[in-house]
Design an enzyme around this catalytic site. Sequence first.
Site, PDB file in Angstrom:
ATOM      1  CE1 TYR A 182      -4.600  -2.624   4.614  1.00  0.00           C
ATOM      2  CE2 TYR A 182      -3.556  -0.488   4.306  1.00  0.00           C
ATOM      3  CZ  TYR A 182      -4.164  -1.617   3.778  1.00  0.00           C
ATOM      4  OH  TYR A 182      -4.322  -1.732   2.419  1.00  0.00           O
ATOM      5  CB  SER A 236      -0.863  -0.010   1.262  1.00  0.00           C
ATOM      6  OG  SER A 236      -1.425   1.268   1.504  1.00  0.00           O
TER       7      SER A 236
HETATM    8  P1  NAD Z   1     -11.491  -6.316  -0.475  1.00  0.00           P
HETATM    9  O1  NAD Z   1     -11.897  -6.361   0.962  1.00  0.00           O
HETATM   10  O2  NAD Z   1     -12.413  -5.702  -1.439  1.00  0.00           O
HETATM   11  O3  NAD Z   1     -11.078  -7.774  -0.975  1.00  0.00           O
HETATM   12  C1  NAD Z   1     -10.190  -8.562  -0.206  1.00  0.00           C
HETATM   13  C2  NAD Z   1     -10.373 -10.021  -0.551  1.00  0.00           C
HETATM   14  O4  NAD Z   1      -9.501 -10.771   0.299  1.00  0.00           O
HETATM   15  C3  NAD Z   1     -11.803 -10.523  -0.289  1.00  0.00           C
HETATM   16  O5  NAD Z   1     -12.258 -11.290  -1.386  1.00  0.00           O
HETATM   17  C4  NAD Z   1     -11.651 -11.360   0.969  1.00  0.00           C
HETATM   18  O6  NAD Z   1     -12.605 -12.422   1.059  1.00  0.00           O
HETATM   19  C5  NAD Z   1     -10.224 -11.875   0.821  1.00  0.00           C
HETATM   20  N1  NAD Z   1      -9.674 -12.332   2.105  1.00  0.00           N
HETATM   21  C6  NAD Z   1      -9.744 -11.690   3.299  1.00  0.00           C
HETATM   22  N2  NAD Z   1      -9.189 -12.447   4.260  1.00  0.00           N
HETATM   23  C7  NAD Z   1      -8.755 -13.579   3.658  1.00  0.00           C
HETATM   24  C8  NAD Z   1      -8.112 -14.752   4.117  1.00  0.00           C
HETATM   25  N3  NAD Z   1      -7.823 -14.928   5.425  1.00  0.00           N
HETATM   26  N4  NAD Z   1      -7.809 -15.723   3.224  1.00  0.00           N
HETATM   27  C9  NAD Z   1      -8.128 -15.569   1.902  1.00  0.00           C
HETATM   28  N5  NAD Z   1      -8.744 -14.496   1.415  1.00  0.00           N
HETATM   29  C10 NAD Z   1      -9.052 -13.510   2.286  1.00  0.00           C
HETATM   30  O7  NAD Z   1     -10.093  -5.534  -0.487  1.00  0.00           O
HETATM   31  P2  NAD Z   1      -9.357  -4.755  -1.689  1.00  0.00           P
HETATM   32  O8  NAD Z   1      -9.584  -3.312  -1.486  1.00  0.00           O
HETATM   33  O9  NAD Z   1      -9.658  -5.389  -2.990  1.00  0.00           O
HETATM   34  O10 NAD Z   1      -7.847  -5.027  -1.287  1.00  0.00           O
HETATM   35  C11 NAD Z   1      -7.036  -6.020  -1.911  1.00  0.00           C
HETATM   36  C12 NAD Z   1      -5.598  -5.811  -1.448  1.00  0.00           C
HETATM   37  O11 NAD Z   1      -5.151  -4.508  -1.860  1.00  0.00           O
HETATM   38  C13 NAD Z   1      -5.438  -5.853   0.078  1.00  0.00           C
HETATM   39  O12 NAD Z   1      -4.204  -6.470   0.402  1.00  0.00           O
HETATM   40  C14 NAD Z   1      -5.409  -4.393   0.451  1.00  0.00           C
HETATM   41  O13 NAD Z   1      -4.733  -4.157   1.661  1.00  0.00           O
HETATM   42  C15 NAD Z   1      -4.659  -3.807  -0.740  1.00  0.00           C
HETATM   43  N6  NAD Z   1      -4.877  -2.372  -0.944  1.00  0.00           N
HETATM   44  C16 NAD Z   1      -6.133  -1.881  -1.109  1.00  0.00           C
HETATM   45  C17 NAD Z   1      -6.296  -0.505  -1.316  1.00  0.00           C
HETATM   46  C18 NAD Z   1      -7.665   0.098  -1.505  1.00  0.00           C
HETATM   47  O14 NAD Z   1      -7.773   1.334  -1.422  1.00  0.00           O
HETATM   48  N7  NAD Z   1      -8.702  -0.664  -1.763  1.00  0.00           N
HETATM   49  C19 NAD Z   1      -5.186   0.346  -1.339  1.00  0.00           C
HETATM   50  C20 NAD Z   1      -3.910  -0.201  -1.162  1.00  0.00           C
HETATM   51  C21 NAD Z   1      -3.768  -1.567  -0.973  1.00  0.00           C
END
Ligand code: NAD
Length: 257
Positions: free
Chosen positions: A162, A149
Amino acid sequence: MTETVSYRLDGQVGMITGAANGIGRDLALGLAEAGADVVIADLPTQAAAAEETAAGARAHGRRALVVPTDVTQVATIEAAVAGAVREFGRLDFLVNNAGINIRKPILEYTEAEWDTLVAVNLKGVFFCTQIAARQMAAQGGGRIVSMASQLAVVALHDRSIYAITKAAVAHMAKTFALELGPQRVRVNAVGPTFVSTPMTTSMFTSQAFIDQNLPRIPSGRFGTTTDVLGAVRFLLSPAADLINGQLLLVDGGYTIW
Ligand code: NAD
């Protein structure tokens, strides 16, 4: 001019964790469009959404497999990788995308919340990488990209645990790259800015959040899943063959000032 640069993933087999929803789903679809067969690894509770992702990948003419996986449970990661290899014969890349957040002031976090965040965002990335890399090393190589991130390099209120886990994910890319490089396994991380997904719904529906954070992005917009796909696909592709142990920020300049 010596060789042609390729951003394609034709004939590759890749696993994407957390690919039932959000960024992971769009990564799975985009990587299938780039030519890869995809293994969708998400929680058993997300089976229906995971099957939808798989159907979308198949619509690109690729093979897709759903493997119920909890990245905090090493036994289920081992079963997922074994299942992928049984189905497709190999594993060429892994995207450590599964991640969670719990937003609150430092003084209010509980021990259970620390354990939960660290289990998914840190332990999960470590053991998914370890188990996938064993297979890749045995095959003669592979590529891993982990989702960090922009908060791996800057702080933000109410996201301390986080941010700590994401800084560790970025550093893991270096430690893994050092040890796995000789076995031809490349490991990098991607650091997106804010992207609208199920994880961030409460943020993107808050005008206060938008007013506070949009002016901090010199490019003048938030991120999209397509922006993240561009970086992940590049790092997985032959074009990035000498890029190893890096954090690639996809943040419109959020972290430069
Ligand atoms: P999201 O919550 O929309 O999707 C996350 C997915 O991970 C879900 O399908 C969930 O079921 C799965 N998951 C959660 N715990 C799990 C586990 N124990 N085992 C297997 N699967 C699991 O989140 P997102 O926004 O799509 O984020 C995806 C990645 O990108 C994450 O690592 C997040 O930290 C990172 N990220 C997101 C953003 C943002 O703004 N959305 C920014 C920077 C980084």
